[in-house]
Design an enzyme around this catalytic site. Structure first.
Site, PDB file in Angstrom:
ATOM      1  N   CYS A  35       0.654  -1.036   0.032  1.00  0.00           N
ATOM      2  CA  CYS A  35      -0.105  -0.068  -0.064  1.00  0.00           C
ATOM      3  C   CYS A  35       0.778   1.205   0.061  1.00  0.00           C
ATOM      4  O   CYS A  35       0.355   2.397  -0.138  1.00  0.00           O
ATOM      5  CB  CYS A  35      -1.103   0.027   1.252  1.00  0.00           C
ATOM      6  SG  CYS A  35      -0.171   0.006   2.746  1.00  0.00           S
ATOM      7  N   CYS A  60      -3.066   5.258   5.667  1.00  0.00           N
ATOM      8  CA  CYS A  60      -4.448   5.225   5.925  1.00  0.00           C
ATOM      9  C   CYS A  60      -4.857   5.748   7.142  1.00  0.00           C
ATOM     10  O   CYS A  60      -4.162   5.514   8.160  1.00  0.00           O
ATOM     11  CB  CYS A  60      -4.893   3.766   5.420  1.00  0.00           C
ATOM     12  SG  CYS A  60      -4.742   2.657   6.632  1.00  0.00           S
ATOM     13  N   CYS A 104      -2.467  -2.985   8.451  1.00  0.00           N
ATOM     14  CA  CYS A 104      -2.176  -1.662   9.040  1.00  0.00           C
ATOM     15  C   CYS A 104      -2.063  -2.035  10.570  1.00  0.00           C
ATOM     16  O   CYS A 104      -0.907  -0.932  10.842  1.00  0.00           O
ATOM     17  CB  CYS A 104      -3.304  -0.925   8.941  1.00  0.00           C
ATOM     18  SG  CYS A 104      -4.270  -0.992   7.418  1.00  0.00           S
TER      19      CYS A 104
HETATM   20 FE1  FES Z   1      -1.674   0.116   4.295  1.00  0.00          FE
HETATM   21 FE2  FES Z   1      -3.506   0.984   6.018  1.00  0.00          FE
HETATM   22  S1  FES Z   1      -3.656   0.574   4.014  1.00  0.00           S
HETATM   23  S2  FES Z   1      -1.040   0.558   6.490  1.00  0.00           S
END
Ligand code: FES
Length: 125
Positions: A35, A60, A104
């Site tokens: 991400c 995020c 996350c």
């Molecule tokens: Fe990657 Fe939250 S979407 S840390």
């Protein structure tokens, strides 16, 4: 956003301990290549305990909430106690995370553990 717990929303909207410690005793950084989110933790250590924690997170909402709660969970704990803090503990403290956001929660504890490892290296331990 209904799938986030109230606790996640609170820590996302009002994150605790954001910032940087210029003369940190240890710094730990992790990133998720999928991400692209990044987290950096700064710690001050006194008498083998975490005296202060600050973080910078580019990520995020869940990553920000995770950073915030991890920083709160760490202050006042011994280095060993913090090293034993698991990603599951973090997710639980937040009242759970949606399955697609569990990764996350991994970043928070990992970044903090790296900061402690960095501290130990600096101390020659
Ligand atoms: Fe990657 Fe939250 S979407 S840390």
């Amino acid at each position: 956003m209904a799938f986030y717990s109230e606790k996640v929303m609170d820590h996302f909207a009002n994150p605790r301990n954001i910032g940087e410690i210029k003369d940190a005793d240890g710094v730990g950084e992790v990133g998720n290549p999928v991400c692209g989110d990044m987290m950096t933790f700064y710690i001050k250590v006194k008498d083998n305990k975490i005296e202060d924690v600050k973080f910078k997170t580019f990520g995020c909402g869940a990553a920000i909430a995770v950073s915030s709660i991890v920083s709160e969970m760490a202050v006042g704990k011994t280095l060993d106690e913090v090293m034993n803090l698991t990603n599951a503990d973090v997710a639980k403290a937040l009242g759970g995370l949606p399955p697609n956001k569990m990764h996350c929660s991994n970043l928070g504890a990992d970044a903090l553990h790296r900061a402690i490892e960095n501290y130990k290296i600096k101390q020659g331990k």
